[in-house]
Design an enzyme around this catalytic site. Structure first.
Site, PDB file in Angstrom:
ATOM      1  N   TYR A   1      32.084 -43.666   6.122  1.00  0.00           N
ATOM      2  CA  TYR A   1      33.090 -44.717   6.264  1.00  0.00           C
ATOM      3  C   TYR A   1      32.905 -45.753   5.159  1.00  0.00           C
ATOM      4  CZ  TYR A   1      36.075 -47.966   9.015  1.00  0.00           C
ATOM      5  OH  TYR A   1      37.077 -48.803   9.462  1.00  0.00           O
TER       6      TYR A   1
ATOM      7  N   LYS B   1      36.119 -41.472   4.814  1.00  0.00           N
ATOM      8  CA  LYS B   1      37.298 -42.294   5.091  1.00  0.00           C
ATOM      9  C   LYS B   1      37.224 -43.494   4.162  1.00  0.00           C
ATOM     10  CE  LYS B   1      39.703 -45.366   8.224  1.00  0.00           C
ATOM     11  NZ  LYS B   1      39.714 -46.146   9.493  1.00  0.00           N
TER      12      LYS B   1
END
Length: 286
Positions: A136, A167
């Protein structure tokens, strides 16, 4: 293709408890609208404000009666590597193997060596498992950027199945392009304004907050690789204020259910001025 994963927000009662019934209805509707999965307890889900017991109770309630195991991604936002491993092990026990994992965030701009050591401590526990980890990147929140070079090193050491993707919620096209240099890396975009361009460059999908409100609009952007000016305008309006409260306010307006306005401290409810500003954008998209 990873497709769309709704970065679900979390409904709280007026007493501050998770409303499992409302959440169930919301995530089932999201899947029925075309989302491939639901990502729980990330930024829009207020994950850092929830205890592990609350998270575990929530996932245990939803699976397998309302969601399949492969429709769930769980965000792990924690700076203690041993706690991360403990949480993953407990989720594995109920069939959850896909995780969105943030870097350790308290110490700020950690060097690449320290980050690799931290991730390695976790990933070394799962070499012979079915776990998939999505790293992330949201440096404006964590204070830590997950560099593509670090991901490449981790994938080389632990394999592309385990270190599955990233992400990117940085909001930077330059950042997204750096990840897209690796054609074999699953890249999910968090900023709705960048989805169209990034899909044209080889991105695999999106994990985003606005899909709570308009999943089919986001799916259209993913499929056509064409941006939506109306979606971009709504995003710009939300970003004028704290994003999580803004997403929840937009969902409250869309569903006409005030429970979505509720947030946990230290966040505060969206102010009336934001609600007034959001309403016409949502009505235009609805």
């Amino acid at each position: 293709m990873f497709g769309l994963s709704v970065a679900t927000t979390t409904p709280f009662t007026s007493e501050g408890e998770i409303d499992l019934g409302i959440l169930k209805h919301h995530v089932v509707n999201s899947i029925n609208s075309g989302a491939k999965s639901i990502t729980f307890f990330g930024t829009t889900g207020e994950g850092p404000s929830l205890s592990f017991s609350e998270k575990y109770k929530t996932i245990s309630y939803l699976i397998p009666n309302y969601l399949k195991e492969d429709q769930v991604v769980v965000a792990i936002i924690c700076s203690n590597a041993k706690d991360v491993v403990s949480e993953i092990n407990k989720y594995n026990n109920i069939g959850i193997y896909r995780f969105l994992i943030s870097p350790p965030y308290f110490f700020g701009n950690i060097g690449s060596f320290g980050l690799k050591e931290w991730f390695s401590e976790i990933f070394s526990c799962y070499l012979k498992t079915d776990n998939n980890f999505i790293l992330y990147n949201i440096p404006q929140v964590t204070g830590v950027r997950v560099e593509n070079s670090l991901i490449s090193e981790l994938r080389q050491e632990f394999g592309p199945h385990l270190v599955y993707g990233v992400k990117d919620s940085s909001g930077s096209l330059k950042s997204a392009k750096s990840y897209l240099e690796d054609e074999n890396l699953m890249v999910a975009i968090g900023d709705e304004r960048l989805i169209a361009d990034c899909m044209s460059l080889g991105a695999s999908g999106s994990i985003c907050g606005l899909s709570n409100i308009f999943p089919q609009k986001i799916l259209k952007i993913l499929e056509t690789r064409s941006e939506s000016r109306e979606v971009n305008n709504l995003v710009e309006s939300i970003l004028k204020f704290p994003v999580t409260s803004g997403i929840k306010a937009a969902l409250a307006i869309k569903t006409q259910n005030d429970i979505w306005f509720n947030v946990r401290s230290p966040l505060i409810r969206a102010p009336k001025i934001q609600i007034r500003e959001l309403r016409p954008y949502i009505e235009k998209l609805d």
